[in-house]
Scaffold this motif. Structure first.
Motif, PDB file in Angstrom:
ATOM      1  N   UNK A 117       0.703  -1.193   0.153  1.00  0.00           N
ATOM      2  CA  UNK A 117       0.115   0.013  -0.268  1.00  0.00           C
ATOM      3  C   UNK A 117       0.940   1.191   0.148  1.00  0.00           C
ATOM      4  N   UNK A 118       1.788   1.391   0.888  1.00  0.00           N
ATOM      5  CA  UNK A 118       2.883   2.418   0.839  1.00  0.00           C
ATOM      6  C   UNK A 118       2.668   3.583   1.840  1.00  0.00           C
ATOM      7  N   UNK A 119       2.293   4.836   1.196  1.00  0.00           N
ATOM      8  CA  UNK A 119       2.232   5.859   1.921  1.00  0.00           C
ATOM      9  C   UNK A 119       1.164   5.898   3.003  1.00  0.00           C
ATOM     10  N   UNK A 120       0.109   5.390   2.734  1.00  0.00           N
ATOM     11  CA  UNK A 120      -1.007   5.332   3.879  1.00  0.00           C
ATOM     12  C   UNK A 120      -0.635   4.296   5.044  1.00  0.00           C
ATOM     13  N   UNK A 121       0.019   3.647   4.784  1.00  0.00           N
ATOM     14  CA  UNK A 121       0.195   2.310   5.893  1.00  0.00           C
ATOM     15  C   UNK A 121       1.583   2.418   6.444  1.00  0.00           C
ATOM     16  N   UNK A 122       2.547   2.965   5.750  1.00  0.00           N
ATOM     17  CA  UNK A 122       4.068   2.667   6.172  1.00  0.00           C
ATOM     18  C   UNK A 122       4.545   2.690   7.628  1.00  0.00           C
ATOM     19  N   UNK A 123       4.318   4.134   8.201  1.00  0.00           N
ATOM     20  CA  UNK A 123       4.681   4.479   9.315  1.00  0.00           C
ATOM     21  C   UNK A 123       3.971   3.704  10.696  1.00  0.00           C
ATOM     22  N   UNK A 124       2.650   3.429  10.491  1.00  0.00           N
ATOM     23  CA  UNK A 124       2.013   2.738  11.112  1.00  0.00           C
ATOM     24  C   UNK A 124       2.260   1.113  11.246  1.00  0.00           C
ATOM     25  N   UNK A 125       2.754   0.640  10.141  1.00  0.00           N
ATOM     26  CA  UNK A 125       3.104  -0.719   9.913  1.00  0.00           C
ATOM     27  C   UNK A 125       4.523  -0.795  10.568  1.00  0.00           C
ATOM     28  N   UNK A 126       5.188   0.066  10.853  1.00  0.00           N
ATOM     29  CA  UNK A 126       6.437  -0.016  11.753  1.00  0.00           C
ATOM     30  C   UNK A 126       6.051  -0.359  13.177  1.00  0.00           C
ATOM     31  N   UNK A 127       4.945   0.379  13.430  1.00  0.00           N
ATOM     32  CA  UNK A 127       4.553   0.110  14.681  1.00  0.00           C
ATOM     33  C   UNK A 127       4.013  -1.196  15.227  1.00  0.00           C
ATOM     34  N   UNK A 128       3.810  -2.039  13.994  1.00  0.00           N
ATOM     35  CA  UNK A 128       3.148  -3.280  14.436  1.00  0.00           C
ATOM     36  C   UNK A 128       4.349  -4.412  14.750  1.00  0.00           C
ATOM     37  N   UNK A 129       5.713  -3.973  14.282  1.00  0.00           N
ATOM     38  CA  UNK A 129       6.670  -4.965  14.186  1.00  0.00           C
ATOM     39  C   UNK A 129       7.163  -5.298  15.943  1.00  0.00           C
ATOM     40  N   UNK A 130       7.631  -6.484  15.952  1.00  0.00           N
ATOM     41  CA  UNK A 130       8.496  -6.837  17.019  1.00  0.00           C
ATOM     42  C   UNK A 130       9.824  -6.385  16.934  1.00  0.00           C
ATOM     43  N   UNK A 131      10.773  -6.390  17.954  1.00  0.00           N
ATOM     44  CA  UNK A 131      11.957  -6.153  17.950  1.00  0.00           C
ATOM     45  C   UNK A 131      12.575  -7.047  16.686  1.00  0.00           C
ATOM     46  N   UNK A 132      13.622  -6.308  15.931  1.00  0.00           N
ATOM     47  CA  UNK A 132      14.338  -7.179  15.075  1.00  0.00           C
ATOM     48  C   UNK A 132      13.320  -7.546  13.821  1.00  0.00           C
ATOM     49  N   UNK A 133      12.235  -6.798  13.767  1.00  0.00           N
ATOM     50  CA  UNK A 133      11.265  -7.489  12.482  1.00  0.00           C
ATOM     51  C   UNK A 133      11.529  -6.813  11.411  1.00  0.00           C
ATOM     52  N   UNK A 134      10.664  -7.388  10.456  1.00  0.00           N
ATOM     53  CA  UNK A 134      11.119  -6.721   8.932  1.00  0.00           C
ATOM     54  C   UNK A 134       9.894  -6.028   8.659  1.00  0.00           C
ATOM     55  N   UNK A 135      10.276  -5.024   7.693  1.00  0.00           N
ATOM     56  CA  UNK A 135       9.399  -4.118   7.025  1.00  0.00           C
ATOM     57  C   UNK A 135       9.769  -4.335   5.532  1.00  0.00           C
ATOM     58  N   UNK A 136       8.772  -5.265   4.802  1.00  0.00           N
ATOM     59  CA  UNK A 136       9.043  -5.424   3.521  1.00  0.00           C
ATOM     60  C   UNK A 136       8.012  -4.517   2.557  1.00  0.00           C
ATOM     61  N   UNK A 137       8.473  -3.660   2.035  1.00  0.00           N
ATOM     62  CA  UNK A 137       7.547  -2.616   1.064  1.00  0.00           C
ATOM     63  C   UNK A 137       7.810  -3.033  -0.198  1.00  0.00           C
ATOM     64  N   UNK A 138       6.571  -3.608  -0.737  1.00  0.00           N
ATOM     65  CA  UNK A 138       6.778  -4.331  -2.214  1.00  0.00           C
ATOM     66  C   UNK A 138       5.788  -3.378  -2.947  1.00  0.00           C
ATOM     67  N   UNK A 139       5.328  -2.180  -2.776  1.00  0.00           N
ATOM     68  CA  UNK A 139       4.333  -1.810  -3.594  1.00  0.00           C
ATOM     69  C   UNK A 139       4.062  -0.438  -3.157  1.00  0.00           C
ATOM     70  N   UNK A 140       3.228   0.386  -3.826  1.00  0.00           N
ATOM     71  CA  UNK A 140       2.754   1.806  -3.310  1.00  0.00           C
ATOM     72  C   UNK A 140       1.379   2.083  -3.890  1.00  0.00           C
ATOM     73  N   UNK A 141       0.374   1.338  -3.513  1.00  0.00           N
ATOM     74  CA  UNK A 141      -0.641   1.682  -4.298  1.00  0.00           C
ATOM     75  C   UNK A 141      -1.526   2.953  -3.795  1.00  0.00           C
ATOM     76  N   UNK A 142      -1.252   3.171  -2.514  1.00  0.00           N
ATOM     77  CA  UNK A 142      -1.878   4.602  -2.041  1.00  0.00           C
ATOM     78  C   UNK A 142      -0.746   6.003  -2.370  1.00  0.00           C
ATOM     79  N   UNK A 143       0.275   5.540  -3.125  1.00  0.00           N
ATOM     80  CA  UNK A 143       1.424   6.817  -3.340  1.00  0.00           C
ATOM     81  C   UNK A 143       2.736   6.342  -2.733  1.00  0.00           C
ATOM     82  N   UNK A 144       3.817   6.709  -3.377  1.00  0.00           N
ATOM     83  CA  UNK A 144       5.038   6.392  -2.731  1.00  0.00           C
ATOM     84  C   UNK A 144       5.217   6.883  -1.239  1.00  0.00           C
TER      85      UNK A 144
END
Length: 328
Positions: free
Chosen positions: A221-248
């Motif tokens: 999704x990208x722009x609309x979800x990125x920063x809040x997605x980081x909040x969902x991760x446990x320590x040493x978690x991985x954020x894999x951004x593979x698209x940007x349907x809401x914008x970069x």
């Protein structure tokens, strides 16, 4: 070979720039193959090319996946022969057509039991899920029972991911934009589904995981979800951004990763499909999981090739679920 048809566009813009044109398709050169399409896949990446987000020489074509029959092979092509039933996910764009000459590197034979519509619908999306769930992994790896967060879980990629994750024993938490789409994700194997139009997905992920967070977020999704997605991760978690349907995603302050020592990656399918051997190995795993019945490819909408503009309108308006194909 005149009198073939293809969707072409001369300038970036809305769906209205797409035109059905008569084209000539010649003989394949070295390393090339000519394919007569029976079905052509539709993907959100096609919208990026049409808009000019991903620039390409114009006038040009669209479409990154298709399935059909090999009509001719060029010098040096050893893994295919005329008459083979094949499918592909490949660059350059140009799959929206009745026939084409293209590089043979990413073209693979379809196994018996997988029809052309399924083949055209599953290659780009299915290979994307393969490299995400099997190759784009957190530092600790993924084991049965682990939670992962997958945005746009009711889309073409998402519904394949829901099923494949279940087959791997993962607890996939899917997000979608309506209750109906959430129910669809659940029906395809998601362990949990969050309607982000009504719920705070960060709070729900925290609730589902007992405050631990997920090992990995797969985000197209990208722009609309990125920063809040980081909040969902446990320590040493991985954020894999593979698209940007809401914008970069805007430029990232990597300090955002420091609190929990997070990892961030921006993978692409064609980095993984770097050779014919790699393409075949990934396709073999996709064919196996589809052939076993663990993953079913939901072809929900079919459009005539001439109706490609309407297909794009439906895609951008989020009226589609599962996979859609064009039929030449």
């Amino acid at each position: 070979m005149p009198n073939e048809q293809a969707i072409r566009f001369a300038r970036p813009g809305g769906p209205e720039v797409l035109e059905l044109q008569a084209v000539a398709v010649g003989e394949p050169g070295p390393g090339e193959v000519r394919i007569r399409h029976h079905a052509c896949g539709i993907n959100y990446i096609d919208v990026y090319f049409r808009l000019g987000t991903y620039p390409q020489p114009l006038p040009g074509g669209l479409g990154m996946e298709g399935a059909g029959i090999v009509e001719a092979v060029g010098p040096g092509v050893m893994h295919l022969e005329p008459g083979d039933c094949v499918a592909y996910a490949s660059q350059p764009p140009g799959a929206y057509c009745s026939a084409r000459v293209m590089p043979a590197t990413h073209v693979v034979r379809l196994p018996d039991g997988i029809d052309f519509e399924t083949g055209a619908a599953m290659m780009l999306k299915g290979l994307t899920v393969q490299y995400l769930l099997r190759r784009t992994l957190p530092a600790q790896g993924l084991q049965p029972g682990d939670h992962v967060l997958f945005h746009a879980a009711a889309g073409g990629v998402g519904l394949i991911a829901c099923q494949w994750a279940k087959a791997l024993g993962l607890q996939l938490i899917g997000t979608a934009g309506s209750q109906a789409k959430c129910e669809l994700a659940l029906a395809h194997g998601a362990a949990h589904a969050i309607d982000y139009s009504k719920e705070d997905f960060v709070a729900r992920v925290n609730e589902i995981t007992g405050g631990a967070g997920v090992k990995v977020v797969y985000d197209s999704v990208g722009r609309d979800t990125f920063e809040r997605s980081l909040q969902c991760l446990r320590p040493f978690g991985l954020m894999a951004l593979f698209g940007a349907s809401s914008g970069p995603v805007p430029p990232v302050d990597i300090g955002l990763l420091a609190k929990k020592s997070l990892y961030l990656t921006r993978p692409t399918l064609f980095s993984h499909l770097a050779s014919r051997e790699a393409t075949q190995a990934m396709a073999d795993e996709l064919f196996e999981v589809v052939g076993s019945g663990a993953v079913k490819i939901p072809v929900e909408r079919r459009y005539a090739l001439a109706d490609a503009a309407q297909a794009h309108r439906d895609l951008e308006a989020r009226r589609t679920t599962g996979c859609s194909v064009l039929l030449p």
